[in-house]
Design a protein around this motif. Structure first.
Motif, PDB file in Angstrom:
ATOM      1  N   TRP A 124      34.245  48.053  -3.966  1.00 53.37           N
ATOM      2  CA  TRP A 124      34.697  49.200  -3.230  1.00 53.37           C
ATOM      3  C   TRP A 124      35.417  48.697  -1.958  1.00 53.37           C
ATOM      4  CZ3 TRP A 124      34.547  51.261   1.617  1.00 53.37           C
ATOM      5  CH2 TRP A 124      35.402  52.357   1.597  1.00 53.37           C
ATOM      6  N   TYR A 125      34.780  47.671  -1.369  1.00 52.03           N
ATOM      7  CA  TYR A 125      35.263  47.229  -0.111  1.00 52.03           C
ATOM      8  C   TYR A 125      36.582  46.482  -0.262  1.00 52.03           C
ATOM      9  CZ  TYR A 125      30.800  48.875   1.774  1.00 52.03           C
ATOM     10  OH  TYR A 125      29.647  49.450   1.879  1.00 52.03           O
ATOM     11  N   ASN A 171      39.287  49.067  -1.108  1.00 50.53           N
ATOM     12  CA  ASN A 171      39.482  50.070  -0.002  1.00 50.53           C
ATOM     13  C   ASN A 171      39.410  49.086   1.358  1.00 50.53           C
ATOM     14  OD1 ASN A 171      39.742  52.946  -1.596  1.00 50.53           O
ATOM     15  ND2 ASN A 171      37.862  51.460  -2.259  1.00 50.53           N
ATOM     16  N   PHE A 201      37.837  50.561   4.973  1.00 53.07           N
ATOM     17  CA  PHE A 201      36.819  49.662   5.559  1.00 53.07           C
ATOM     18  C   PHE A 201      36.673  49.127   6.780  1.00 53.07           C
ATOM     19  CE2 PHE A 201      34.763  45.378   5.843  1.00 53.07           C
ATOM     20  CZ  PHE A 201      33.308  45.805   5.984  1.00 53.07           C
ATOM     21  N   GLU A 207      36.675  51.867   9.420  1.00 52.67           N
ATOM     22  CA  GLU A 207      35.411  52.524   9.552  1.00 52.67           C
ATOM     23  C   GLU A 207      34.604  51.364  10.743  1.00 52.67           C
ATOM     24  OE1 GLU A 207      34.417  54.685   5.286  1.00 52.67           O
ATOM     25  OE2 GLU A 207      34.055  52.525   5.447  1.00 52.67           O
ATOM     26  N   ARG A 245      28.384  43.987   4.312  1.00 52.66           N
ATOM     27  CA  ARG A 245      29.741  43.936   4.928  1.00 52.66           C
ATOM     28  C   ARG A 245      29.776  44.429   6.189  1.00 52.66           C
ATOM     29  NH1 ARG A 245      34.197  42.659   1.200  1.00 52.66           N
ATOM     30  NH2 ARG A 245      33.499  42.589  -0.680  1.00 52.66           N
ATOM     31  N   PHE A 246      29.082  45.577   6.369  1.00 48.41           N
ATOM     32  CA  PHE A 246      29.203  46.024   7.804  1.00 48.41           C
ATOM     33  C   PHE A 246      28.469  45.211   8.826  1.00 48.41           C
ATOM     34  CE2 PHE A 246      30.069  50.124   5.777  1.00 48.41           C
ATOM     35  CZ  PHE A 246      31.137  50.700   6.530  1.00 48.41           C
TER      36      PHE A 246
END
Length: 203
Positions: A17-18, A21, A25, A28, A51-52
């Protein structure tokens, strides 16, 4: 099926998904960075594939999915397999992040209380969610074909703020970010409660 089993089975779909999108991301990430400020030692609860944590410079992460933890570790995050409500640390961090995690937790309030116990004096908690009372939240709740959202529990902005307060934090800031419709992502910044009261938030 338990939510952890869903993530374990679908970790590739989750992580991809990252990539699909990436602009959303990064928006965010910038939103969280803007509200977090400086910190020395951070922990992400529900680190997923890292990821974050990687983008925000958070060194440590916990999760229950072995597959996701392996990927997060390969990206340089120090990972520990642990339940969000039973964190294996003591007063170790000045930041604890919940990035789009709360809706997937079986015991969200207990997880927030556990975060309180691992923060040092003056430490802060950041909770970032897609709120139930947003157009994007409404869209997600209708996507019953999605294994993640079909098993998620979404909360309104007021409910999220109340949980953070009930866990023993003073809410010092709330913020909203637009990623699709407007007011799609809600953030709460809290600090360890000293009985001084909390700020109000705007819906």
């Amino acid at each position: 099926m338990k939510i952890v089993e869903i993530f374990e089975k679908n970790w590739k779909r989750y992580d991809s998904w990252y990539d699909r999108n990436f602009k959303v991301f990064l928006k965010e990430v910038e939103f969280i960075q803007r509200n977090v400020g400086k910190f020395e030692r951070g922990l992400e609860v529900g680190v997923g594939t890292g990821r974050f944590a990687v983008e925000l410079g958070i060194e440590f992460g916990v999760d229950l999915s072995d597959s996701m933890l392996r990927l997060a570790k390969s990206r340089g995050v120090e990972v520990v397999k642990a339940d969000a409500a039973i964190l294996p640390f003591k007063r170790s961090f000045d930041l604890v992040l919940f990035a789009f995690t709360l809706c997937f937790l079986e015991r969200p309030l207990e997880a927030l209380k556990a975060a309180r116990e691992v923060l040092t004096h003056g430490g802060k908690i950041v909770v970032c969610c897609v709120p139930k009372d947003s157009k994007l939240g409404e869209e997600y709740m209708k996507r019953r074909d999605n294994p993640f959202y079909a098993n998620a529990n979404f909360y309104t902005k007021a409910e999220i703020v109340k949980m953070v307060k009930d866990a023993g934090f003073d809410v010092v800031r709330t913020d909203l970010e637009d990623v699709k419709y407007g007011g799609d992502v809600f953030l709460v910044l809290g600090v360890l409660s000293e009985g001084k009261g909390s700020v109000k938030f705007q819906e």
